[in-house]
Write a protein that holds these residues in place. Structure first.
Motif, PDB file in Angstrom:
ATOM      1  N   GLY A  36       4.913  -1.024  10.941  1.00  0.00           N
ATOM      2  CA  GLY A  36       4.463   0.354  11.046  1.00  0.00           C
ATOM      3  C   GLY A  36       4.328   1.014   9.732  1.00  0.00           C
ATOM      4  O   GLY A  36       4.996   0.880   8.719  1.00  0.00           O
ATOM      5  N   GLY A  37       2.867   1.643   9.526  1.00  0.00           N
ATOM      6  CA  GLY A  37       2.528   2.301   8.543  1.00  0.00           C
ATOM      7  C   GLY A  37       2.143   1.508   7.400  1.00  0.00           C
ATOM      8  O   GLY A  37       1.779   1.668   6.052  1.00  0.00           O
ATOM      9  N   SER A  38       1.675   0.086   7.637  1.00  0.00           N
ATOM     10  CA  SER A  38       1.296  -0.962   6.766  1.00  0.00           C
ATOM     11  C   SER A  38      -0.354  -0.964   6.483  1.00  0.00           C
ATOM     12  O   SER A  38      -0.933  -1.633   5.895  1.00  0.00           O
ATOM     13  N   GLU A  39      -0.804  -0.023   7.266  1.00  0.00           N
ATOM     14  CA  GLU A  39      -2.422  -0.103   7.430  1.00  0.00           C
ATOM     15  C   GLU A  39      -3.076   0.118   5.665  1.00  0.00           C
ATOM     16  O   GLU A  39      -3.909  -0.552   5.562  1.00  0.00           O
ATOM     17  N   GLU A  40      -2.580   0.970   5.180  1.00  0.00           N
ATOM     18  CA  GLU A  40      -3.048   1.062   3.850  1.00  0.00           C
ATOM     19  C   GLU A  40      -2.870  -0.186   2.940  1.00  0.00           C
ATOM     20  O   GLU A  40      -3.863  -0.468   2.026  1.00  0.00           O
ATOM     21  N   ARG A  41      -1.875  -0.782   2.857  1.00  0.00           N
ATOM     22  CA  ARG A  41      -1.660  -1.853   2.181  1.00  0.00           C
ATOM     23  C   ARG A  41      -2.496  -2.825   2.649  1.00  0.00           C
ATOM     24  O   ARG A  41      -2.938  -3.924   1.745  1.00  0.00           O
ATOM     25  N   VAL A  42      -2.660  -3.169   3.976  1.00  0.00           N
ATOM     26  CA  VAL A  42      -3.706  -4.281   4.493  1.00  0.00           C
ATOM     27  C   VAL A  42      -4.992  -3.786   4.047  1.00  0.00           C
ATOM     28  O   VAL A  42      -5.557  -4.830   3.399  1.00  0.00           O
ATOM     29  N   GLY A  70      -4.276  -8.184   7.800  1.00  0.00           N
ATOM     30  CA  GLY A  70      -3.436  -7.689   8.896  1.00  0.00           C
ATOM     31  C   GLY A  70      -2.154  -7.688   8.505  1.00  0.00           C
ATOM     32  O   GLY A  70      -1.560  -7.733   7.092  1.00  0.00           O
ATOM     33  N   CYS A  71      -0.943  -7.584   9.296  1.00  0.00           N
ATOM     34  CA  CYS A  71       0.312  -7.763   9.082  1.00  0.00           C
ATOM     35  C   CYS A  71       0.950  -8.457  10.307  1.00  0.00           C
ATOM     36  O   CYS A  71       0.612  -8.332  11.283  1.00  0.00           O
ATOM     37  N   TRP A  72       1.894  -9.215   9.891  1.00  0.00           N
ATOM     38  CA  TRP A  72       2.595  -9.746  10.760  1.00  0.00           C
ATOM     39  C   TRP A  72       4.346  -9.750  10.450  1.00  0.00           C
ATOM     40  O   TRP A  72       4.809  -9.342   9.503  1.00  0.00           O
ATOM     41  N   ASP A  73       5.030  -9.453  11.761  1.00  0.00           N
ATOM     42  CA  ASP A  73       6.479  -9.211  11.691  1.00  0.00           C
ATOM     43  C   ASP A  73       7.166  -9.887  12.540  1.00  0.00           C
ATOM     44  O   ASP A  73       8.131  -9.391  13.276  1.00  0.00           O
ATOM     45  N   ASP A  74       6.944 -11.181  12.885  1.00  0.00           N
ATOM     46  CA  ASP A  74       7.471 -11.975  14.078  1.00  0.00           C
ATOM     47  C   ASP A  74       8.624 -12.715  13.310  1.00  0.00           C
ATOM     48  O   ASP A  74       9.354 -13.305  14.110  1.00  0.00           O
ATOM     49  N   GLY A  76      11.358 -11.382  11.445  1.00  0.00           N
ATOM     50  CA  GLY A  76      12.304 -10.296  10.922  1.00  0.00           C
ATOM     51  C   GLY A  76      12.150  -9.683   9.833  1.00  0.00           C
ATOM     52  O   GLY A  76      12.824  -8.698   9.246  1.00  0.00           O
ATOM     53  N   GLU A  77      11.156 -10.372   9.246  1.00  0.00           N
ATOM     54  CA  GLU A  77      10.232  -9.593   7.949  1.00  0.00           C
ATOM     55  C   GLU A  77       8.950  -9.321   8.107  1.00  0.00           C
ATOM     56  O   GLU A  77       8.318 -10.138   8.762  1.00  0.00           O
ATOM     57  N   ALA A  78       8.486  -8.275   7.501  1.00  0.00           N
ATOM     58  CA  ALA A  78       7.318  -7.920   7.844  1.00  0.00           C
ATOM     59  C   ALA A  78       6.254  -8.070   6.578  1.00  0.00           C
ATOM     60  O   ALA A  78       6.592  -7.674   5.416  1.00  0.00           O
ATOM     61  N   TRP A  79       5.304  -8.859   6.680  1.00  0.00           N
ATOM     62  CA  TRP A  79       4.330  -9.061   5.692  1.00  0.00           C
ATOM     63  C   TRP A  79       2.926  -8.634   5.782  1.00  0.00           C
ATOM     64  O   TRP A  79       2.560  -8.849   6.885  1.00  0.00           O
ATOM     65  N   VAL A  80       2.248  -7.945   4.700  1.00  0.00           N
ATOM     66  CA  VAL A  80       0.946  -7.668   4.830  1.00  0.00           C
ATOM     67  C   VAL A  80       0.044  -8.909   4.171  1.00  0.00           C
ATOM     68  O   VAL A  80       0.559  -9.368   3.375  1.00  0.00           O
ATOM     69  N   TYR A  81      -1.021  -9.144   4.604  1.00  0.00           N
ATOM     70  CA  TYR A  81      -1.848 -10.471   4.195  1.00  0.00           C
ATOM     71  C   TYR A  81      -3.303 -10.113   4.153  1.00  0.00           C
ATOM     72  O   TYR A  81      -3.824  -9.065   4.974  1.00  0.00           O
ATOM     73  N   ALA A  82      -4.201 -10.741   3.368  1.00  0.00           N
ATOM     74  CA  ALA A  82      -5.455 -10.755   3.447  1.00  0.00           C
ATOM     75  C   ALA A  82      -5.936 -12.206   2.817  1.00  0.00           C
ATOM     76  O   ALA A  82      -5.412 -12.784   1.940  1.00  0.00           O
ATOM     77  N   SER A  83      -7.017 -12.709   3.760  1.00  0.00           N
ATOM     78  CA  SER A  83      -7.334 -14.123   3.164  1.00  0.00           C
ATOM     79  C   SER A  83      -8.686 -14.383   3.312  1.00  0.00           C
ATOM     80  O   SER A  83      -9.414 -13.705   4.106  1.00  0.00           O
ATOM     81  N   ARG A  84      -9.242 -15.135   2.668  1.00  0.00           N
ATOM     82  CA  ARG A  84     -10.609 -15.863   2.824  1.00  0.00           C
ATOM     83  C   ARG A  84     -10.529 -17.247   2.802  1.00  0.00           C
ATOM     84  O   ARG A  84      -9.752 -17.974   2.077  1.00  0.00           O
ATOM     85  N   THR A  85     -11.300 -17.878   3.707  1.00  0.00           N
ATOM     86  CA  THR A  85     -11.524 -19.527   3.866  1.00  0.00           C
ATOM     87  C   THR A  85     -12.811 -19.824   3.166  1.00  0.00           C
ATOM     88  O   THR A  85     -13.910 -19.281   3.688  1.00  0.00           O
ATOM     89  N   TYR A  86     -12.884 -21.160   2.523  1.00  0.00           N
ATOM     90  CA  TYR A  86     -13.914 -21.415   1.920  1.00  0.00           C
ATOM     91  C   TYR A  86     -14.343 -22.863   2.239  1.00  0.00           C
ATOM     92  O   TYR A  86     -13.387 -23.680   2.158  1.00  0.00           O
ATOM     93  N   ALA A  87     -15.629 -23.440   2.430  1.00  0.00           N
ATOM     94  CA  ALA A  87     -15.839 -24.866   2.416  1.00  0.00           C
ATOM     95  C   ALA A  87     -16.569 -24.936   1.019  1.00  0.00           C
ATOM     96  O   ALA A  87     -17.186 -24.186   0.564  1.00  0.00           O
ATOM     97  N   PHE A  88     -16.210 -25.840   0.213  1.00  0.00           N
ATOM     98  CA  PHE A  88     -16.738 -25.942  -1.133  1.00  0.00           C
ATOM     99  C   PHE A  88     -17.298 -27.480  -1.315  1.00  0.00           C
ATOM    100  O   PHE A  88     -16.508 -28.658  -1.001  1.00  0.00           O
ATOM    101  N   PRO A  89     -18.465 -27.652  -1.717  1.00  0.00           N
ATOM    102  CA  PRO A  89     -18.787 -29.174  -1.837  1.00  0.00           C
ATOM    103  C   PRO A  89     -18.163 -30.182  -3.211  1.00  0.00           C
ATOM    104  O   PRO A  89     -18.268 -31.258  -3.089  1.00  0.00           O
ATOM    105  N   GLY A  90     -17.673 -29.350  -3.984  1.00  0.00           N
ATOM    106  CA  GLY A  90     -16.947 -29.941  -5.038  1.00  0.00           C
ATOM    107  C   GLY A  90     -15.736 -30.388  -4.855  1.00  0.00           C
ATOM    108  O   GLY A  90     -15.139 -30.669  -3.728  1.00  0.00           O
ATOM    109  N   THR A  91     -14.836 -30.651  -5.982  1.00  0.00           N
ATOM    110  CA  THR A  91     -13.564 -31.329  -5.836  1.00  0.00           C
ATOM    111  C   THR A  91     -12.445 -30.287  -5.993  1.00  0.00           C
ATOM    112  O   THR A  91     -12.806 -29.068  -6.393  1.00  0.00           O
ATOM    113  N   PRO A  92     -11.244 -30.602  -5.512  1.00  0.00           N
ATOM    114  CA  PRO A  92     -10.252 -29.561  -5.577  1.00  0.00           C
ATOM    115  C   PRO A  92      -9.826 -29.275  -6.953  1.00  0.00           C
ATOM    116  O   PRO A  92      -9.634 -28.102  -7.285  1.00  0.00           O
TER     117      PRO A  92
END
Length: 181
Positions: A36-42, A70-74, A76-92
């Motif tokens: 609840g109320g985490s929209e701005e942090r997201v 988004g936010c997850w709270d399943d 007992g703790e609520a966490w906000v997150y943002a992520s991007r997924t990428y494919a890269f032809p190079g090495t780790p």
């Protein structure tokens, strides 16, 4: 009315109210947090420049073109997150060098260096406050196993080169967090 009867009645009312409201009535009693109320942090995490600063030639796989936030709270703790997924032809190693430089330029501080577990690929962690909230930034390899654990299908673009995710997380209530969390 005896104390035992009143206590039993009060507990029954609390349990019924919690069931009717999706347990939110009991969440405060148990010390749980919610989203609840985490929209701005997201929104704030989703706008981080580092999420849109991959190494040259890195591309998002089909279905992962946008920031996932988004936010997850399943738990007992609520966490906000943002992520991007990428494919890269190079090495780790190229991914590690790139994000070591980019994160430093963007004000992130490296967390304790931990060698990746055998067969688990890369993993970096940084910290910084984002709008006054302690935030963690992680860069990590993606594998078929990690996608299976998330319940998602493994994008074919990640089958060659280095698939990785850049993810910022923070406690929804603003509590301190670090790379050890």
């Amino acid at each position: 009315m005896p104390i035992r009867t009143r206590t039993t009645l009060l507990l029954a009312v609390a349990l019924t109210a919690g069931g009717l409201t999706g347990c939110s009535g009991l969440a405060g009693l148990a010390g749980y947090k919610d989203c609840g109320g985490s929209e701005e942090r997201v929104r704030s995490l989703g706008a981080l420049a580092i999420l849109d600063a991959p190494p040259e030639k890195a591309t998002p796989p089909r279905g992962y073109e946008k920031v996932d936030a988004g936010c997850w709270d399943d738990s007992g703790e609520a966490w906000v997150y943002a992520s991007r997924t990428y494919a890269f032809p190079g090495t780790p190693e190229e991914v590690l060098r790139h994000y070591g430089t980019e994160a430093s330029r963007d004000g992130w501080h490296p967390g304790p260096a931990r060698p990746p577990a055998p067969g688990k690929g890369i993993g970096l962690c940084f910290t910084r406050d984002v709008d006054g909230t302690p935030t963690v930034l992680k860069v990590y390899s993606l594998t078929r196993e990690s996608f299976a654990a998330e319940g998602g299908a493994f994008p074919p673009e990640l089958a060659t080169g280095s698939g990785f995710r850049v993810e910022a997380t923070a406690d929804a209530s603003g509590e301190p967090t670090d790379c050890a969390s």
